[in-house]
Design an enzyme around this catalytic site. Structure first.
Site: not given
Length: 340
Positions: A280, A315
Site C-alpha cells: 500500500k 492478506r
C-alpha cells in the site's frame, strides 16, 4: 460514562508467567494491557483491572472459518481480476492467468485465495454489478476444483456475492464493512456464509481526500464493534466474523501507523483479525519504494509486526516471500521447524 478500551500487550517469549492469559487461544500471551481512554495517554494495567467481558473476548480461542484454523498466522493471497487495481491490475483478469497465479499462491503457502473484481484503490469508481460478475464468475469456476484451499470473494455487492458463493466461494470480504449494500449482510446470514468486515472512511472515489478522526484506533474499533453487533443480530455468529481495520482506506500515514502500532486492541472484538497492508501507498511513501511492485520488503516488515501482535490473517500479494518470513519468525520465536 467514559468508555475504556483494553489492548493486550502481546508476548511470545517461551518464559511465560503462570498467571499469563492466552491471546485468542493462540500461542501469544499477556499479563498486562494498555488502557485507552479518549483524550488521555494510554497507561498500563494488570489483568485484575481488565473487565471480564474484555478478558473473555481477548482470550477465547478463535474457531476455524471456512475450514481454516487459527493456530498460526494464515495467509490470504490476493487475486485481483481487474484492469485497474493499484498494484497488479490487468495481470490476472483472464481466467487461465488467474488460475495459474492462484495455483502458484496455493503452492507457496496461501491458506485462502481472495478474488476481487472491483478495484477499491483511492480514486477508483464503482464497477457495475454485471461487469464485476463477468470478471469473477469464470475465475471462480476455473479455480473451484483446482486449488484445494478456500476462496473468498472481495465484493461490496450482494448480487456478486451470490454468484461467487454459488460458484464455490466460502467467505465474503466486504471492504465497506457491510455499509454499501444492505442486502449483502442479509444474504450472508441467510446462507450461513462467514464474513470479513472492514473499516473504511468514505467511498473509494473520495476517501483519500481529507480523512478525519477523533482517535483513529478507537474510532475504528467502535465501527467494527457496531458492525459485528449488527451482523450477530442478523444471525451471523461472532465465531464466523473476521475483522479488518482497513489500512489505507480513508486513512493518512499517521492513521495507518497508529492502527498498526495498536493492532492488538482488535482482539477485544472476539473475532479473528485480518490485516491487509500489502504494497500500500504508505509503505512507498515511508520507504521510497515505487512502483507498488517494489514494496515487498516493506510489506513483509508490516506482516511480521502484525504476527507479533497475534493477528490471525495477513492478506498479501507476495505469498511465497511472506510465507518464508513467517516460517523464520516461527522458527526463531518457538523453535518451530522440521529438521528431518
Amino acid at each position: 460514562m467514559t468508555m475504556e478500551y483494553y489492548r493486550p500487550l502481546v508476548c511470545f517469549d517461551p518464559l511465560r508467567p503462570d498467571h499469563a492469559l492466552p491471546v485468542a487461544g493462540g500461542p501469544g500471551w499477556f499479563t498486562h494491557a494498555a488502557l485507552h481512554v479518549r483524550g488521555a495517554a494510554p497507561r498500563m494495567v494488570d489483568l485484575d483491572a481488565i473487565p471480564a467481558n474484555w478478558l473473555n473476548r481477548i482470550t477465547a480461542a478463535r474457531a476455524p472459518i471456512a475450514g481454516v484454523a487459527f493456530d498460526r498466522p494464515r495467509l490470504m493471497g490476493i487475486l485481483n481480476v481487474t484492469p485497474d487495481s493499484f498494484s497488479d491490475g490487468g495481470k490476472h483478469h483472464v481466467a487461465s492467468k488467474a488460475l495459474n497465479h492462484a495455483l502458484e499462491m496455493a503452492r507457496s503457502g496461501a491458506d485462502v485465495i481472495d478474488i476481487g473484481g472491483e478495484s477499491t484503490r483511492p480514486g477508483s469508481v464503482t464497477v457495475p454489478v454485471e461487469a464485476e460478475i463477468a470478471r469473477i464468475e469464470p475465475v471462480i469456476h476455473a479455480l473451484r476444483s483446482e486449488i484445494g484451499i478456500p476462496m473468498s470473494i472481495d465484493t461490496r455487492k450482494s448480487e456478486v456475492a451470490k454468484v461467487a458463493v454459488q460458484g464455490g466461494a466460502a467467505l465474503v470480504n466486504d471492504v465497506s464493512g457491510f455499509t454499501y449494500d444492505p442486502a449483502l449482510a442479509l444474504y450472508c446470514a441467510r446462507n450461513a456464509v462467514p464474513v470479513c468486515v472492514m473499516h473504511a472512511q468514505g467511498a473509494p472515489e473520495t476517501m483519500h481526500e481529507n480523512p478525519q478522526y477523533d482517535d483513529v484506533l478507537l474510532d475504528v474499533y467502535d465501527f467494527l464493534f457496531t458492525q459485528v453487533t449488527m451482523l450477530e443480530a442478523l444471525g451471523i455468529p461472532r465465531a464466523q466474523i473476521i475483522v479488518d481495520p482497513g489500512i489505507g482506506f480513508g486513512k493518512k500515514i499517521p492513521h495507518n501507523l497508529a492502527i498498526l502500532n495498536g493492532l492488538s486492541l482488535f482482539h477485544g472484538l472476539g473475532c479473528p483479525v485480518l490485516l491487509g497492508a500489502s504494497r500500500k501507498g504508505f509503505i512507498g511513501r515511508i520507504s521510497g519504494a515505487h512502483p507498488a511492485s517494489e514494496r515487498m520488503p516493506g510489506s513483509i516488515a508490516v506482516a511480521l509486526g502484525a504476527a507479533a501482535q497475534g493477528v490471525q490473517i495477513i492478506r498479501v500479494h507476495d505469498v511465497a516471500e511472506t510465507a518464508q518470513a513467517l516460517a523464520l519468525w516461527r522458527a526463531v520465536t518457538f523453535g518451530d521447524f522440521d529438521d528431518s
